[in-house]
Design a protein around this motif. Structure first.
Motif, mmCIF file in Angstrom:
data_model
loop_
_atom_site.group_PDB
_atom_site.id
_atom_site.type_symbol
_atom_site.label_atom_id
_atom_site.label_comp_id
_atom_site.label_asym_id
_atom_site.label_seq_id
_atom_site.Cartn_x
_atom_site.Cartn_y
_atom_site.Cartn_z
ATOM 1 N N GLY A 440 0.801 -1.236 0.000
ATOM 2 C CA GLY A 440 0.000 0.000 0.000
ATOM 3 C C GLY A 440 0.827 1.277 0.000
ATOM 4 N N ALA A 441 2.143 1.171 0.089
ATOM 5 C CA ALA A 441 2.970 2.372 0.244
ATOM 6 C C ALA A 441 2.967 3.211 -1.040
ATOM 7 C CB ALA A 441 4.393 1.957 0.594
ATOM 8 N N ILE A 442 3.218 4.492 -0.836
ATOM 9 C CA ILE A 442 3.207 5.425 -1.980
ATOM 10 C C ILE A 442 4.628 5.614 -2.504
ATOM 11 C CG2 ILE A 442 2.778 7.836 -2.640
ATOM 12 C CD1 ILE A 442 0.610 7.898 -0.462
ATOM 13 N N PHE A 443 4.758 5.686 -3.828
ATOM 14 C CA PHE A 443 6.036 6.042 -4.436
ATOM 15 C C PHE A 443 5.850 7.408 -5.114
ATOM 16 C CE2 PHE A 443 9.249 6.368 -7.660
ATOM 17 C CZ PHE A 443 10.369 5.791 -7.088
ATOM 18 N N ALA A 444 6.668 8.376 -4.713
ATOM 19 C CA ALA A 444 6.522 9.725 -5.268
ATOM 20 C C ALA A 444 7.802 10.145 -5.957
ATOM 21 C CB ALA A 444 6.200 10.707 -4.146
ATOM 22 N N SER A 445 7.665 10.815 -7.092
ATOM 23 C CA SER A 445 8.851 11.319 -7.788
ATOM 24 C C SER A 445 8.939 12.829 -7.618
ATOM 25 C CB SER A 445 8.769 10.995 -9.283
ATOM 26 O OG SER A 445 9.864 11.619 -9.935
ATOM 27 N N ASN A 446 10.165 13.301 -7.380
ATOM 28 C CA ASN A 446 10.400 14.744 -7.270
ATOM 29 C C ASN A 446 10.879 15.319 -8.612
ATOM 30 O OD1 ASN A 446 10.874 17.295 -5.942
ATOM 31 N ND2 ASN A 446 13.045 16.809 -5.966
ATOM 32 N N THR A 447 10.551 14.635 -9.690
ATOM 33 C CA THR A 447 10.983 15.139 -10.995
ATOM 34 C C THR A 447 10.514 16.578 -11.197
ATOM 35 O OG1 THR A 447 10.749 14.881 -13.376
ATOM 36 C CG2 THR A 447 8.926 14.111 -12.052
ATOM 37 N N SER A 448 11.337 17.375 -11.880
ATOM 38 C CA SER A 448 10.860 18.749 -12.099
ATOM 39 C C SER A 448 10.183 18.901 -13.453
ATOM 40 C CB SER A 448 12.001 19.756 -11.951
ATOM 41 O OG SER A 448 13.208 19.237 -12.385
ATOM 42 N N THR A 449 10.397 17.968 -14.358
ATOM 43 C CA THR A 449 9.786 18.161 -15.681
ATOM 44 C C THR A 449 9.151 16.916 -16.289
ATOM 45 O OG1 THR A 449 11.945 17.755 -16.673
ATOM 46 C CG2 THR A 449 11.320 20.057 -16.399
ATOM 47 N N LEU A 450 9.644 15.718 -15.941
ATOM 48 C CA LEU A 450 9.194 14.525 -16.667
ATOM 49 C C LEU A 450 7.761 14.148 -16.295
ATOM 50 C CD1 LEU A 450 12.494 12.482 -16.166
ATOM 51 C CD2 LEU A 450 11.768 13.716 -18.221
ATOM 52 N N PRO A 451 6.889 13.953 -17.300
ATOM 53 C CA PRO A 451 5.494 13.628 -16.970
ATOM 54 C C PRO A 451 5.385 12.381 -16.087
ATOM 55 C CG PRO A 451 5.686 14.223 -19.281
ATOM 56 C CD PRO A 451 7.075 14.160 -18.748
ATOM 57 N N ILE A 452 4.526 12.468 -15.087
ATOM 58 C CA ILE A 452 4.374 11.416 -14.081
ATOM 59 C C ILE A 452 3.795 10.137 -14.704
ATOM 60 C CG2 ILE A 452 2.978 10.828 -12.034
ATOM 61 C CD1 ILE A 452 5.492 12.501 -11.468
ATOM 62 N N ASN A 464 -0.505 3.990 -7.013
ATOM 63 C CA ASN A 464 0.197 4.518 -5.830
ATOM 64 C C ASN A 464 1.359 5.425 -6.219
ATOM 65 O OD1 ASN A 464 -1.476 2.697 -4.681
ATOM 66 N ND2 ASN A 464 0.044 1.751 -3.363
ATOM 67 N N PHE A 465 1.411 5.798 -7.482
ATOM 68 C CA PHE A 465 2.534 6.592 -8.003
ATOM 69 C C PHE A 465 2.072 8.041 -8.178
ATOM 70 C CE2 PHE A 465 5.769 8.121 -10.770
ATOM 71 C CZ PHE A 465 6.847 7.239 -10.718
ATOM 72 N N ILE A 466 2.862 8.974 -7.695
ATOM 73 C CA ILE A 466 2.441 10.388 -7.731
ATOM 74 C C ILE A 466 3.682 11.282 -7.854
ATOM 75 C CG2 ILE A 466 2.531 10.813 -5.200
ATOM 76 C CD1 ILE A 466 -0.332 12.144 -5.623
ATOM 77 N N GLY A 467 3.471 12.526 -8.223
ATOM 78 C CA GLY A 467 4.581 13.486 -8.255
ATOM 79 C C GLY A 467 4.515 14.392 -7.031
ATOM 80 N N LEU A 468 5.645 14.516 -6.339
ATOM 81 C CA LEU A 468 5.745 15.505 -5.247
ATOM 82 C C LEU A 468 6.918 16.400 -5.608
ATOM 83 C CD1 LEU A 468 5.250 13.525 -1.884
ATOM 84 C CD2 LEU A 468 3.617 14.968 -3.083
ATOM 85 N N HIS A 469 6.602 17.537 -6.181
ATOM 86 C CA HIS A 469 7.642 18.421 -6.711
ATOM 87 C C HIS A 469 7.986 19.488 -5.681
ATOM 88 C CE1 HIS A 469 8.766 21.698 -9.854
ATOM 89 N NE2 HIS A 469 9.823 21.138 -9.353
ATOM 90 N N PHE A 470 9.188 19.356 -5.114
ATOM 91 C CA PHE A 470 9.681 20.330 -4.129
ATOM 92 C C PHE A 470 10.501 21.391 -4.857
ATOM 93 C CE2 PHE A 470 8.842 18.451 0.060
ATOM 94 C CZ PHE A 470 8.411 17.187 -0.315
ATOM 95 N N LYS A 476 13.671 26.221 2.781
ATOM 96 C CA LYS A 476 13.078 27.571 2.767
ATOM 97 C C LYS A 476 11.805 27.658 1.937
ATOM 98 C CE LYS A 476 16.856 30.694 3.710
ATOM 99 N NZ LYS A 476 18.108 30.761 2.938
ATOM 100 N N MET A 477 11.744 26.927 0.837
ATOM 101 C CA MET A 477 10.634 27.129 -0.101
ATOM 102 C C MET A 477 9.360 26.458 0.419
ATOM 103 S SD MET A 477 11.706 29.051 -2.560
ATOM 104 C CE MET A 477 10.731 28.773 -4.023
ATOM 105 N N PRO A 478 8.254 27.207 0.494
ATOM 106 C CA PRO A 478 7.070 26.690 1.181
ATOM 107 C C PRO A 478 6.169 25.775 0.346
ATOM 108 C CG PRO A 478 6.726 28.976 0.519
ATOM 109 C CD PRO A 478 8.126 28.618 0.112
ATOM 110 N N LEU A 479 6.394 25.728 -0.976
ATOM 111 C CA LEU A 479 5.417 25.038 -1.831
ATOM 112 C C LEU A 479 5.820 23.600 -2.161
ATOM 113 C CD1 LEU A 479 2.802 25.804 -3.547
ATOM 114 C CD2 LEU A 479 4.345 25.873 -5.510
ATOM 115 N N VAL A 480 4.805 22.730 -2.286
ATOM 116 C CA VAL A 480 4.997 21.421 -2.923
ATOM 117 C C VAL A 480 3.912 21.290 -3.989
ATOM 118 C CG1 VAL A 480 5.028 18.922 -2.655
ATOM 119 C CG2 VAL A 480 5.969 20.354 -0.850
ATOM 120 N N GLU A 481 4.342 21.064 -5.220
ATOM 121 C CA GLU A 481 3.396 20.889 -6.323
ATOM 122 C C GLU A 481 3.119 19.392 -6.436
ATOM 123 O OE1 GLU A 481 5.120 21.987 -10.082
ATOM 124 O OE2 GLU A 481 3.188 22.501 -10.948
#
Ligand code: NAD
Length: 749
Positions: A440-452, A464-470, A476-481
């Motif tokens: 059940g675990a989630i796998f997230a990619s921090n890719t900045s450009t490659l389509p998820i 269970n695959f998602i993008g978490l773009h820091f 310092k940066m407050p956003l996660v896309e």
């Protein structure tokens, strides 16, 4: 709402306790109830003194921003009269001849602190969580309840400046040190101490300056310092603002503001004017000056846009309003990160600081240890600044496991991948990680450009695959896309949002596409900088115009930070992907420039000390002097100092913002963004997009959709398809629609 009890000693305790709210706020209902109470206690001969306090955990949070956002301010004179009422009410407290004590039990901000300043004495409960201050400047406003007049009269202009101009929340201890609060007492003794102050035998008597000639002297405790004879503003010789010291302070202050804000924000300028003009006037006239500036800011679209995005938009995002319903909240304990480089180590730092156990995996032990060393260094900084105890630092670091062994991911609810931006590497890492993970675990990619969706093809469980773009620097940066792939399940989205909330970042949710939202718009901004340079606009002019438009850095400086060779790689990958898909590559027209900078000149940006800027080891970065040799400057533009140059500057500013706004609108049309608010919050928090506009979509509303479309059409004709407006905007313009028209009325409802 406002309770008032008078005891046998004639002490009235006025308690703010607004029903149905966790916080007291200043709105029409509470203020009219409070105004009537003030009138009553002042008239009642049995009342000798008044304690003002709150029945909630905090004192008063400030003005009701929903009310401010919905206020009809079209008639300036009427708005002026409405807001003058607040000033008159506060002034009545000061001049009624009875002493008022603010018993500040918790946080008191904005108008909530101004009401305390209108009391003759301020006692705060010892409460480490309580903050006081004037945060209005952060949402494009100024303190409109006398703050710009009372604070400098209490503590002097130099000390008042950071309170008013930076809007920082102050712990009560700090406020006491500055002289804004008189006493701090244990919470349980607050009311008793307030009463004791009121009951103490009268000492000095004075004839207040507001009293009619020949009036008798009254207890000095019921007279504010500025209403006493001979009052002088502290800090300047003779209290005179126009003394040489005073003038110097204001000249320096204005220069500092211009340096910091590039003249973009109206609020700091208005605050300086309020203070300068107000301190030369009798107090009641000074309050009118403040109201006038306050109303002018309220009528300016900047404040409304900033409130909408930086208060309500941010609040909605942080409350996870986009979280799919019906999914149980995920409580995280242990997470994993693969790739302990710049981003992976940063994500690990914020995660471990949020109390999580973190498994940090890299190709070998040395690379993993390097990531852990980064975390240690970040924690050491906190210890050094006194913000973390040494033993807490050790315990925090002990929760990090650095290893090359993927098996250590067992027991992780989530693993974030932050390895090289390369499809094959990411695919291999995905497989190896999933082999060690619970189903059940989630796998997230921090890719900045490659389509998820494409990256998820390597996954055995794409739901269970998602993008978490820091964003860098992660600390310092407050956003996660958050990027939802085609097969990502709503449950995975909900649980990922829980993680972002856990590490105290602000999420926006976007649909999948190349560059998602932020990287794509960032690319549009940098691309326009490249085009301007190629057209012959001097680099310094490009960079300065960006700052004057409200961007935190110019496009060339930004490109140096994110690396010019990365821009080249993205361009190259996009071209190859288009060709592989049998599509025509729509070039940006600046490929040759990237080719020259990266391939011929090896100027990669800050990372190799050579980019659009030079980075001398012993000094500040400066624009590369040879830029003009490779990208010749338009001589007319360089030499002209007249109107044409000024017009060009305005156009450059416009191009740098519009190119991002029009691309954000395209993201909405393409359903990459599903809500204008995500575009606004994401553009300000992720890209630093000119905050005075309220964000890239709010900018279009501020300009007016039809006007924006017309201006983009003209820019597209002159400079290219990057300004081509999407059908969405053209349709909205034809129908006279705006993005937030409907929402403004929601706030009014
Ligand atoms: P980086 O080069 O600093 O770090 C990458 C790390 O991954 C290195 O430590 C490397 O040893 C490790 N690695 C490579 N292959 C591996 C493998 N097979 N197994 C385990 N570890 C491996 O890169 P970065 O800047 O941290 O970027 C990482 C990701 O984050 C990229 O996808 C990038 O696009 C994305 N990103 C970067 C930024 C930024 O500003 N740098 C911002 C947002 C997203």
């Amino acid at each position: 709402m406002i309770d008032c009890k008078v005891d046998a000693d004639g002490i009235a305790t006025v308690t703010w306790d607004m029903p149905g709210r966790t916080m007291n706020v200043l709105n029409q209902d509470s203020l009219s109830a409070y105004g009537a109470t003030v009138e009553r206690v002042l008239k009642d001969p049995a009342v000798k003194g008044v304690i003002l306090t709150s029945g909630k955990a905090d004192f008063i949070a400030g003005a009701d921003l929903e009310m401010l956002l919905a206020a009809d301010v079209s008639d300036a004179a009427q708005t002026m009269e409405e807001f003058s009422r607040l000033q008159k009410m506060f002034r009545a407290m000061e001049t009624g001849g009875k002493p008022f004590v603010a018993a500040i039990n918790g946080t008191a901000l904005g108008g909530g602190f101004e009401i305390c300043l209108a009391c003759h004495y301020r006692i705060a409960a010892a409460n480490p969580k309580a903050k006081v201050g004037q945060p209005e400047v952060k949402i494009g406003l100024l303190p409109g309840g006398g703050g710009t007049q009372r604070i400098p009269r209490l503590i002097g202009v130099m000390n008042a400046a950071p309170v008013l101009l930076e809007g920082k929340d102050l712990p009560v201890e700090t406020a006491k040190g500055m002289g804004l609060i008189h006493e701090i007492v244990p919470a349980g003794e607050l009311l008793a101490r307030a009463k004791a102050w009121l009951m103490a035998p009268a000492g000095e008597k004075v004839v207040p300056t507001f009293a009619a000639k020949g009036s008798p002297a009254i207890d000095a405790r019921a007279v504010q310092p500025w209403d006493r004879p001979g009052f002088k503003v502290p800090g300047f010789p003779g209290g005179l603002v126009w003394s040489p010291a005073g003038v110097q302070t204001f000249i320096g202050g204005n220069a500092m503001i211009a340096g910091k804000t590039w003249g973009v924000y109206p609020a700091p300028k208005a605050i300086m004017s309020c203070v300068y003009e107000g301190l030369q006037l009798p107090f009641d006239s000074a309050l009118r000056v403040e109201t006038r500036y306050f109303v002018s800011l309220l009528r300016d679209p900047v404040a409304k846009s900033m409130i909408r995005t930086l208060f309500f938009g941010l609040q909605d995002a942080n409350k996870l309003t986009r979280r799919p319903k019906g999914v149980a909240k995920q409580e995280y304990k242990r997470i994993g990160i693969v790739g302990a480089g710049l981003m992976g180590a940063g994500i690990a730092t914020v995660s471990v600081q949020a109390g999580l156990e973190v498994v940090l995996v890299d190709r070998d032990q040395a690379a993993a240890d390097k990531g852990k060393a980064h975390i240690a260094a970040e924690l050491d900084k906190l210890v050094w600044r006194g913000r973390m105890a040494k033993d807490k630092r050790d315990a925090t670091l002990a929760r990090v496991t650095a290893t090359p062994d993927y098996a250590a991911f067992a027991g992780c609810d989530l693993v974030i991948e932050a390895v090289f931006e390369n499809r094959e590497v990411k695919a291999e890492v995905t497989k190896r990680t999933e082999a060690a993970l619970a189903p059940g675990a989630i796998f997230a990619s921090n890719t900045s450009t490659l389509p998820i969706t494409g990256l998820a093809e390597a996954s055995a469980r794409p739901a269970n695959f998602i993008g978490l773009h820091f964003f860098s620097p992660v600390e310092k940066m407050p956003l996660v896309e958050i990027i939802v792939g085609r097969k990502t399940s709503p449950e995975t989205l909900a649980r990922s949002l829980d993680f972002v909330q856990k590490i105290r970042k602000t999420p926006i949710v976007v649909n999948d596409s190349r560059g998602f939202f932020t990287s794509r718009v960032c690319g549009a901004y940098i691309g326009e900088g490249h085009r301007l340079l190629k057209e012959g606009v001097p680099a310094a002019m490009i960079e300065n115009c960006a700052r004057m438009a409200g961007m935190p850095v110019g496009p060339l400086a930004l490109n140096d930070e994110v690396a010019i060779d990365l821009s080249w790689k993205i361009m190259d990958q996009t071209r190859r992907d288009a060709e592989a898909a049998g599509q025509k590559y729509e070039g940006s027209g600046t490929e040759d420039m990237l080719e020259l900078m990266v391939k011929k000149l090896e100027r990669f940006g800050r990372k190799n000390g050579k980019g659009f800027y030079d980075y001398p080891a012993d000094g500040k970065k400066r624009l590369w002097p040879d830029l003009a040799r490779h990208f010749p400057v338009d001589r007319d533009l360089a030499l002209d100092e007249g109107l044409a140059k000024r017009e060009k500057e305005l156009e450059v500013r416009k191009r740098l913002l519009y190119v991002q706004a029009v691309d954000t609108a395209r993201c909405l049309e393409a359903n990459v963004l599903t809500d204008p608010q995500d575009g606004d919050v994401g553009s300000i928090l992720g890209l630093g997009f000119a905050p005075q506009t309220g964000g890239a979509i709010s900018l279009i509303d501020q300009v007016g959709v039809a006007q924006f479309v017309a201006e983009c059409d003209s820019l597209a004709q002159k400079y290219g398809t990057q300004f081509a407006v999407p059908k969405l905007l053209r349709d909205m313009a034809a129908k006279g629609q705006s993005f937030y028209g409907a929402r403004a009325s929601k706030a009014a409802a």
